[in-house]
Scaffold this motif. Structure first.
Motif, PDB file in Angstrom:
ATOM      1  N   ARG A 108     -19.773 -42.094  94.653  1.00 17.52           N
ATOM      2  CA  ARG A 108     -21.173 -42.303  95.018  1.00 17.52           C
ATOM      3  C   ARG A 108     -21.659 -43.679  94.569  1.00 17.52           C
ATOM      4  O   ARG A 108     -22.457 -44.315  95.248  1.00 17.52           O
ATOM      5  N   VAL A 109     -21.167 -44.130  93.430  1.00 17.67           N
ATOM      6  CA  VAL A 109     -21.527 -45.473  92.967  1.00 17.67           C
ATOM      7  C   VAL A 109     -20.949 -46.527  93.914  1.00 17.67           C
ATOM      8  O   VAL A 109     -21.626 -47.480  94.305  1.00 17.67           O
ATOM      9  N   LYS A 110     -19.700 -46.329  94.320  1.00 12.37           N
ATOM     10  CA  LYS A 110     -19.063 -47.276  95.236  1.00 12.37           C
ATOM     11  C   LYS A 110     -19.802 -47.374  96.565  1.00 12.37           C
ATOM     12  O   LYS A 110     -19.900 -48.442  97.167  1.00 12.37           O
ATOM     13  N   SER A 111     -20.337 -46.231  97.023  1.00 10.36           N
ATOM     14  CA  SER A 111     -21.031 -46.220  98.311  1.00 10.36           C
ATOM     15  C   SER A 111     -22.472 -46.695  98.204  1.00 10.36           C
ATOM     16  O   SER A 111     -23.158 -46.842  99.222  1.00 10.36           O
ATOM     17  N   GLY A 112     -22.956 -46.908  96.988  1.00  8.35           N
ATOM     18  CA  GLY A 112     -24.330 -47.347  96.793  1.00  8.35           C
ATOM     19  C   GLY A 112     -25.333 -46.222  96.743  1.00  8.35           C
ATOM     20  O   GLY A 112     -26.543 -46.458  96.647  1.00  8.35           O
ATOM     21  N   ALA A 113     -24.852 -44.980  96.759  1.00 11.01           N
ATOM     22  CA  ALA A 113     -25.753 -43.829  96.742  1.00 11.01           C
ATOM     23  C   ALA A 113     -26.235 -43.488  95.334  1.00 11.01           C
ATOM     24  O   ALA A 113     -27.153 -42.687  95.172  1.00 11.01           O
ATOM     25  N   MET A 114     -25.608 -44.057  94.317  1.00  9.86           N
ATOM     26  CA  MET A 114     -25.960 -43.750  92.937  1.00  9.86           C
ATOM     27  C   MET A 114     -25.726 -44.991  92.087  1.00  9.86           C
ATOM     28  O   MET A 114     -24.780 -45.748  92.322  1.00  9.86           O
ATOM     29  N   SER A 115     -26.592 -45.194  91.115  1.00  6.41           N
ATOM     30  CA  SER A 115     -26.409 -46.327  90.212  1.00  6.41           C
ATOM     31  C   SER A 115     -25.391 -45.967  89.133  1.00  6.41           C
ATOM     32  O   SER A 115     -25.168 -44.790  88.823  1.00  6.41           O
ATOM     33  N   ALA A 116     -24.775 -46.983  88.551  1.00  2.00           N
ATOM     34  CA  ALA A 116     -23.808 -46.756  87.474  1.00  2.00           C
ATOM     35  C   ALA A 116     -24.479 -46.100  86.278  1.00  2.00           C
ATOM     36  O   ALA A 116     -23.858 -45.283  85.572  1.00  2.00           O
ATOM     37  N   GLU A 117     -25.753 -46.424  86.026  1.00  2.00           N
ATOM     38  CA  GLU A 117     -26.471 -45.838  84.893  1.00  2.00           C
ATOM     39  C   GLU A 117     -26.657 -44.339  85.075  1.00  2.00           C
ATOM     40  O   GLU A 117     -26.466 -43.555  84.131  1.00  2.00           O
ATOM     41  N   ILE A 118     -27.043 -43.936  86.285  1.00  6.40           N
ATOM     42  CA  ILE A 118     -27.215 -42.499  86.556  1.00  6.40           C
ATOM     43  C   ILE A 118     -25.874 -41.780  86.454  1.00  6.40           C
ATOM     44  O   ILE A 118     -25.770 -40.679  85.907  1.00  6.40           O
ATOM     45  N   LYS A 119     -24.823 -42.422  86.962  1.00  6.45           N
ATOM     46  CA  LYS A 119     -23.487 -41.827  86.861  1.00  6.45           C
ATOM     47  C   LYS A 119     -23.113 -41.576  85.412  1.00  6.45           C
ATOM     48  O   LYS A 119     -22.642 -40.501  85.052  1.00  6.45           O
ATOM     49  N   ASP A 120     -23.336 -42.565  84.555  1.00  4.79           N
ATOM     50  CA  ASP A 120     -22.988 -42.429  83.142  1.00  4.79           C
ATOM     51  C   ASP A 120     -23.791 -41.309  82.486  1.00  4.79           C
ATOM     52  O   ASP A 120     -23.266 -40.571  81.639  1.00  4.79           O
ATOM     53  N   THR A 121     -25.053 -41.181  82.869  1.00  2.00           N
ATOM     54  CA  THR A 121     -25.895 -40.104  82.329  1.00  2.00           C
ATOM     55  C   THR A 121     -25.348 -38.738  82.723  1.00  2.00           C
ATOM     56  O   THR A 121     -25.234 -37.826  81.894  1.00  2.00           O
ATOM     57  N   LEU A 122     -24.998 -38.587  84.001  1.00  2.02           N
ATOM     58  CA  LEU A 122     -24.478 -37.312  84.484  1.00  2.02           C
ATOM     59  C   LEU A 122     -23.133 -36.980  83.841  1.00  2.02           C
ATOM     60  O   LEU A 122     -22.895 -35.834  83.443  1.00  2.02           O
ATOM     61  N   VAL A 123     -22.263 -37.966  83.745  1.00  2.00           N
ATOM     62  CA  VAL A 123     -20.960 -37.731  83.118  1.00  2.00           C
ATOM     63  C   VAL A 123     -21.144 -37.287  81.673  1.00  2.00           C
ATOM     64  O   VAL A 123     -20.455 -36.374  81.190  1.00  2.00           O
ATOM     65  N   GLY A 124     -22.086 -37.889  80.980  1.00  2.00           N
ATOM     66  CA  GLY A 124     -22.375 -37.493  79.607  1.00  2.00           C
ATOM     67  C   GLY A 124     -22.854 -36.063  79.521  1.00  2.00           C
ATOM     68  O   GLY A 124     -22.437 -35.301  78.625  1.00  2.00           O
ATOM     69  N   GLN A 125     -23.740 -35.665  80.438  1.00  2.82           N
ATOM     70  CA  GLN A 125     -24.217 -34.280  80.474  1.00  2.82           C
ATOM     71  C   GLN A 125     -23.064 -33.307  80.687  1.00  2.82           C
ATOM     72  O   GLN A 125     -22.966 -32.269  80.016  1.00  2.82           O
ATOM     73  N   VAL A 126     -22.203 -33.630  81.640  1.00  2.31           N
ATOM     74  CA  VAL A 126     -21.067 -32.770  81.953  1.00  2.31           C
ATOM     75  C   VAL A 126     -20.143 -32.631  80.746  1.00  2.31           C
ATOM     76  O   VAL A 126     -19.728 -31.525  80.378  1.00  2.31           O
ATOM     77  N   GLU A 127     -19.811 -33.743  80.117  1.00  2.00           N
ATOM     78  CA  GLU A 127     -18.892 -33.718  78.976  1.00  2.00           C
ATOM     79  C   GLU A 127     -19.456 -32.878  77.835  1.00  2.00           C
ATOM     80  O   GLU A 127     -18.727 -32.092  77.207  1.00  2.00           O
ATOM     81  N   ARG A 128     -20.725 -33.026  77.562  1.00  2.00           N
ATOM     82  CA  ARG A 128     -21.339 -32.238  76.482  1.00  2.00           C
ATOM     83  C   ARG A 128     -21.336 -30.755  76.809  1.00  2.00           C
ATOM     84  O   ARG A 128     -21.050 -29.918  75.954  1.00  2.00           O
TER      85      ARG A 128
END
Length: 215
Positions: A108-128
């Motif tokens: 989604r980041v590559k396609s421009g549909a999501m920012s890298a910052e939002i991606k990092d936030t979501l990945v952090g939520q998932v990992e926790r």
């Protein structure tokens, strides 16, 4: 202030008909090969099921080979639909669904549909979340169930019948089919052409199953 009344949405009778006519079928016409494109269409539709964070924490083990289904028969407590149907799909829950986060959000980041910052936030939520208690196992069963139901409805829409089977020896299945530790077997689903019509099952009326607003 009076609540706004939303106009009733148009019904989708074909979808509802498929749901109402789907029943578990245990007697199949043996020896009928399912075209690969049909099975692929069913599995593709199953994969469109919703999942938490869109992690899609499932894997489908499609067992078409007759010899392998004979091998599965005693593991599945000799339920004849295992060998008489055209195929059996084992729905596996992914205990490490968090590993999919980078792939899902990275695209989604590559396609421009999501920012890298939002991606990092979501990945952090998932990992926790996946690092806490029984969350990973609970998610595997919850989301795997969504996919399993969608698989059965897709099969019905394409003219096939199914039967979900939870009664099989999970440990023996894992060993016989070399299932990686990452996955937990949830259920087996037979798919094929029925030898006879299924017996309709009764369903509770809405009055027995629905509570409006609060108990």
């Amino acid at each position: 202030m009076e609540p706004t009344v939303i106009e009733k949405a148009p019904r989708t009778p074909e979808t509802i008909r498929v749901m109402e006519e789907r029943h578990s079928v245990r007697a199949y016409e043996p020896g009928i090969a399912m075209p690969r494109e049909d099975l692929d269409a069913i599995l593709r539709a199953a994969g469109t099921a919703p999942s938490s964070w869109n992690l899609q924490p499932w894997k489908f083990l499609a067992i078409e080979d007759a010899a392998l289904r004979e091998k599965l028969l005693p593991i599945a407590n000799h339920q004849r639909q295992v060998v008489e149907s055209s195929a059996v799909v084992a729905v596996l829950g992914d205990l490490e669904g968090h590993r999919n986060a980078e792939l899902v959000y990275g695209e989604r980041v590559k396609s421009g549909a999501m920012s890298a910052e939002i991606k990092d936030t979501l990945v952090g939520q998932v990992e926790r979340a996946y690092g806490s208690g029984t969350f990973a196992r609970d998610e595997a069963f919850l989301n795997g169930g969504f996919a399993a139901m969608q698989l059965m409805l897709a099969a019905k829409a394409l003219g096939y019948e199914t039967c979900p089977m939870g009664g099989f020896r999970k440990d023996a299945f894992i060993e016989a089919f070399r299932v990686p530790e990452r996955y937990v077997p949830l259920l087996l689903i037979s798919i094929g052409k029925p030898a006879k019509a299924a017996h309709p099952s009764t369903r509770f009326p809405l009055e027995e199953t629905v509570v409006r607003d609060t108990f």
